[in-house]
Design an enzyme around this catalytic site. Structure first.
Site, PDB file in Angstrom:
ATOM      1  N   LYS A 130      -7.089   4.508  -7.957  1.00 50.19           N
ATOM      2  CA  LYS A 130      -7.504   5.582  -8.863  1.00 50.19           C
ATOM      3  C   LYS A 130      -8.852   6.162  -8.452  1.00 50.19           C
ATOM      4  O   LYS A 130      -9.046   7.385  -8.468  1.00 50.19           O
ATOM      5  CB  LYS A 130      -7.554   5.052 -10.282  1.00 50.19           C
ATOM      6  N   GLY A 180      -0.076   2.592   7.588  1.00 52.27           N
ATOM      7  CA  GLY A 180      -0.055   1.805   8.820  1.00 52.27           C
ATOM      8  C   GLY A 180       0.465   0.401   8.670  1.00 52.27           C
ATOM      9  O   GLY A 180       0.150  -0.454   9.504  1.00 52.27           O
ATOM     10  N   LYS A 181       1.287   0.121   7.665  1.00 51.05           N
ATOM     11  CA  LYS A 181       1.777  -1.245   7.459  1.00 51.05           C
ATOM     12  C   LYS A 181       2.738  -1.666   8.574  1.00 51.05           C
ATOM     13  O   LYS A 181       2.575  -2.721   9.182  1.00 51.05           O
ATOM     14  CB  LYS A 181       2.468  -1.343   6.089  1.00 51.05           C
ATOM     15  N   GLY A 216       0.817  -1.203   0.000  1.00 46.24           N
ATOM     16  CA  GLY A 216       0.000   0.000   0.000  1.00 46.24           C
ATOM     17  C   GLY A 216       0.849   1.250   0.000  1.00 46.24           C
ATOM     18  O   GLY A 216       2.080   1.198   0.139  1.00 46.24           O
ATOM     19  N   PRO A 217       0.220   2.411  -0.146  1.00 50.83           N
ATOM     20  CA  PRO A 217       0.969   3.671  -0.163  1.00 50.83           C
ATOM     21  C   PRO A 217       1.646   3.930   1.187  1.00 50.83           C
ATOM     22  O   PRO A 217       1.273   3.350   2.206  1.00 50.83           O
ATOM     23  CB  PRO A 217      -0.115   4.717  -0.447  1.00 50.83           C
ATOM     24  N   PRO A 218       2.626   4.828   1.209  1.00 52.00           N
ATOM     25  CA  PRO A 218       3.262   5.178   2.489  1.00 52.00           C
ATOM     26  C   PRO A 218       2.259   5.828   3.437  1.00 52.00           C
ATOM     27  O   PRO A 218       1.346   6.546   3.031  1.00 52.00           O
ATOM     28  CB  PRO A 218       4.359   6.169   2.073  1.00 52.00           C
ATOM     29  N   SER A 266      -2.769   3.020 -19.436  1.00 49.40           N
ATOM     30  CA  SER A 266      -4.075   3.379 -18.887  1.00 49.40           C
ATOM     31  C   SER A 266      -4.524   4.793 -19.252  1.00 49.40           C
ATOM     32  O   SER A 266      -5.669   5.155 -19.003  1.00 49.40           O
ATOM     33  CB  SER A 266      -4.057   3.244 -17.356  1.00 49.40           C
TER      34      SER A 266
END
Length: 856
Positions: free
Chosen positions: A754, A393-394, A388-390, A711
């Site tokens: 997106k 909460g990973k 996931g994006p920065p 895309s």
């Protein structure tokens, strides 16, 4: 039968016998053939776990009523007593079917009645007999039997067999701890082959069936051959037992000798005052190795290295290397582990109290706990990959998982690692060699089942020093990591109980083989409402505490937080949001420290004073419907983003210019969009010669950022057709999809990110390929409620949704002022209004719940 028979023998009034005593009256007695062939009749004595051989003397304990009656009748009537072994020793009341057909005629020498009612008798075998008939079974068993006469002839073959049997028996007696040497002397003086076979069979440790087999072999030569085979087997077992005993005794003697010598050496060194530091360290290492709970292979390696170290002089160059190696072996956890907290309710509460949302990750952890609770032996530790994006909460979720399970948490950052030795370590032949990061981190963990986080696994590099991602294959493979091989340790290390969690911003840089070994859990970008809830629950309380404002908390209104999210941050996570909240809390802390008026409430109008002007104000161009400007959707490592596409037409010779650092795939998409527009020029109302007299310039802003991918195909086609037909593009419509030369719209990736980016930017409608409809299941419901999603298959459907009707000229407006209104109305209802001949109807909106349930 557990009795001191020597004492019993003395009580019976006889002198102490040898191993096999024989009554004098039968020792030299010879039976005539006529006497032997006579049919005899007498009582039968069933025997448990015993076979009575001719000429054998043995004490017997008679306890069963039938057997006692048989013994008494035999003594009273002076009849022979026939002893026959039972087939099953557990049978209490033996009948004819429970007894063998061959037995021995025995003579009772002496009988004693015991206090418990049993009889103790001393009996001697007379001759073999074969049961012919059972006379009666009550009150005792009475049978008729035929005596069997054995041949006493000694042929050359028999003589050779007797010598071979005696040689084997001599070695058996020498190795056995239970057979006296007098027994061999006794057997050496026997001249009859059948008698020799019987006495050896009785002395060997055989079961009842084997002894009965020898009793039923009537030919003395064949009996000797069978005994010869049994003696050979017994000798093999005794030799192996003797070898094992000798090895154990030698090891014990060596250990005791070494212990005594070391104690003497210590005493001598103490008396002389020469106890050196090197010897003390050796003794300490030896004691630690003895107490360590090593696997057998590791213990053997440690003892070998310790022996090498003890044989070296203190100043040898390899002493430090070996001591460091032994320290690593001793400090690594080999069997130590923490007990998992398998309370599902507790784990769910811990995860919920530390993180908001993330239902997939939380559900996967609870499933792991449930399976481990039901099948702890078969459960493998999962290998998860948080993508996931920065700022979503990973890493912090990994810490929460360790806290919920009650395990230790360790973390290794793999960003920028390019050397394979960082994972597997260096061999000890190199100066300054150390284990790899995996083993180093396990040393810090101090248990073999920590939660092990491999951060930024997508940032691994590759160069001439090897491929670290390939080295991770063994670490993250449950079929291999139970015996992970580190080049420094050179012994297998068990990683199968480690809970591995990897994190990445994108899966594309991860090699397919490594990606296949991980279970991917996606962390989507947060929507605006989720960011507000996270700020209320976690970010604001944490910053108030960290900045010393517990007694004077700062209040943030919802409107304030919403403006911070919209105008001061532009991200998929909440990292920058926390920075802005911390910035305001620090200003409040400074006021409190300076004794000024306290800052208790932050209003939206106060933000420019504390945070400066908005960093992401809305562009005025996006507030109007523009010709030649379409809004595309892009996917980046930080989540989704908007990507405007601008098209400008200029008089020229029909050239196509592409700017904005476009990659090869995106340039090909622009060529495909232009070819589609030219092929449909008649339907679009564009003169064919326009393309030959007009230069086309397609530009994607933020030219310093490289862009690539297919895309943006329908976005570039929409902007190009808008410029050619002078139809404005609706400003609140964003789109993504790949275009073909025939106008088909193909699916693309990153739909979730997106759509979240479009929602975050305030878009109202989104156009996506119809084949991406399954991806809508993961979209949160609040996003699908506020976004109208159009699913299309052809480029004509995209144009009907994205482009406004063409503006009528003054002449056509006078004659038909409402000429274009019906087409626009039908397009908004989802009907087909397209210049593409033979294309399907235009799409309908996905509505509040396209394709199924939301993603929350």
């Amino acid at each position: 039968m557990n009795r001191d028979w020597g004492e019993w023998w003395t009580q019976m009034g006889w002198s102490q016998p040898g191993f096999f005593p024989y009554f004098d009256q039968y020792e030299d007695e010879e039976f005539t053939e006529e006497q032997a062939e006579e049919i005899i009749e007498g009582p039968l004595l069933p025997l448990r776990d015993m076979v009575f051989f001719p000429r054998m003397v043995a004490p017997l304990v008679v306890a069963r009523p039938l057997s006692i009656e048989a013994v008494e009748v035999a003594l009273e009537l002076d009849e022979p007593l026939i002893a026959v072994a039972q087939r099953d020793a557990q049978t209490e009341e033996a009948g004819p079917e429970d007894l063998y057909n061959f037995g021995t005629d025995i003579v009772i020498g002496r009988m004693l009645r015991m206090p418990d009612g049993t009889l103790s008798i001393l009996a001697q075998g007379h001759q073999r007999v074969q049961i012919l008939e059972y006379v009666h079974l009550e009150p005792y068993i009475r049978v008729r039997a035929m005596p069997i006469v054995e041949s006493t002839e000694r042929s050359q073959m028999t003589e050779a067999l007797m010598r071979a049997v005696l040689n084997l028996f001599e070695r058996v007696v020498q190795l056995s701890h239970h057979l006296p040497e007098d027994l061999y002397v006794f057997a050496l003086n026997i001249r009859e082959p059948g008698w020799l076979a019987d006495i050896i069979a009785q002395s060997l440790n055989l079961d009842t069936a084997q002894r009965q087999e020898i009793l039923e072999i009537l030919d003395p030569t064949a009996r000797l051959q069978r005994v010869n085979v049994l003696l050979a087997k017994e000798l093999d077992v005794l030799e192996l037992e003797s070898k094992i005993h000798t090895q154990v005794q030698q090891e014990m003697d060596r250990s005791q000798r070494e212990y005594f010598l070391r104690e003497q050496m210590k005493a001598i060194q103490t008396e002389l005052g020469e106890t050196d530091t090197f010897t003390q360290e050796l003794n300490q290492l030896r004691g630690r190795i003895e107490q360590a709970q090593f696997p057998p292979e590791v213990r053997a390696q440690a003892e070998r290295e310790l022996a090498r170290l003890a044989a070296m002089p203190p100043m040898a160059p390899d002493v430090g290397i070996i001591r460091t190696y032994l320290d690593w072996l001793l400090e690594l956890p080999w069997t130590e582990e923490t007990e998992d907290n398998l309370d599902l309710r507790h784990v769910a509460e811990v995860l919920e109290s530390s993180h908001y949302g993330l239902p997939k990750a939380k559900e996967r952890i609870l499933e792991y706990i449930a399976v481990k609770k039901l099948a702890p032996e078969k459960m493998r530790s999962p290998i998860l990959c948080f993508v996931g994006p920065p700022g979503t909460g990973k890493t912090s979720l990994g810490q929460a998982i360790a806290k919920a399970l009650g395990r230790n948490f360790v973390r290794v950052s793999l960003g920028g690692v390019r050397d394979e030795a960082e994972i597997r370590g260096h061999r000890r032949t190199y100066i300054g060699a150390l284990p790899g990061r995996i083993i180093q981190t396990m040393r810090r963990a101090k248990t073999i089942n920590p939660v092990f986080m491999l951060d930024e696994v997508d940032k691994l590099g590759l160069d001439f020093r090897g491929d670290p991602a390939a080295a991770l294959l063994e670490v993250l493979d449950p079929e291999q990591n139970h015996a992970f091989s580190d080049h420094y340790l050179e012994v297998p290390y068990n990683l199968s109980k480690v809970f591995f969690i990897t994190t990445a911003n994108t899966l594309d840089p991860i090699p397919p083989a490594l990606r296949d070994r991980m279970e991917v859990i996606e962390f989507p970008s947060y929507v605006e409402e989720e960011k507000l809830e996270i700020a209320r629950r976690f970010l604001i309380p944490r910053q108030i505490e960290e900045n010393g404002l517990n007694g004077h908390p700062v209040t943030f209104t919802d409107a304030t937080l919403r403006r911070i999210v919209r105008e001061y941050t532009y991200e998929g996570g909440v990292r920058n949001l926390e920075r802005e909240v911390a910035n305001i809390c620090r200003k409040a802390a400074r006021r409190l420290a300076e004794g000024k008026r306290l800052l208790t409430r932050v209003a939206p109008a106060d933000l420019p004073r504390y945070l400066g002007p908005p960093r992401y104000p809305r562009d005025e161009a996006e507030e109007r419907d523009e010709i030649g400007l379409a809004m595309g959707l892009a996917w980046t490592e930080a989540g989704g983003d908007l990507m405007p596409v601008e098209v400008a037409l200029m008089p020229g010779k029909g050239s196509l210019t592409l700017t904005g650092q476009l990659g090869e795939v995106m340039q090909e998409s622009a060529q495909a969009a232009l070819s589609y527009a030219r092929s449909r020029s008649k339907d679009l109302g564009v003169a064919p010669d326009v393309f030959e007299k007009t230069d086309i310039h397609i530009h994607l802003p933020e030219g310093a950022i490289p862009k690539d991918g297919p895309s943006a195909g329908i976005t570039m086609a929409t902007a190009l057709i808008s410029a050619l037909t002078h139809r404005p593009v609706r400003r609140k419509v964003a789109m993504t999809g790949e275009i073909t030369l025939r106008g088909r719209v193909l699916p693309v990736g990153g739909i979730k990110e997106k759509l979240l980016a479009a929602h975050r930017a305030g878009m109202k409608e989104v156009v996506i390929p119809k084949r991406n409809q399954p991806d809508l299941v993961e979209i949160p419901r609040r996003v699908t409620r506020e976004l109208k999603v159009w699913m299309v298959e052809r480029m004509g459907e995209v144009l009907e949704v994205a482009l406004l009707p063409p503006q009528p000229s003054e002449e056509s407006a006078q004659h038909s002022p409402k000429a274009h209104r019906p087409r626009r109305s039908r397009a908004r209802k989802g009907e087909r209004v397209s210049p593409d001949a033979g294309q399907p109807p235009a799409p309908g909106p996905a509505g509040a719940n396209p394709g199924g349930r939301g993603g929350e």
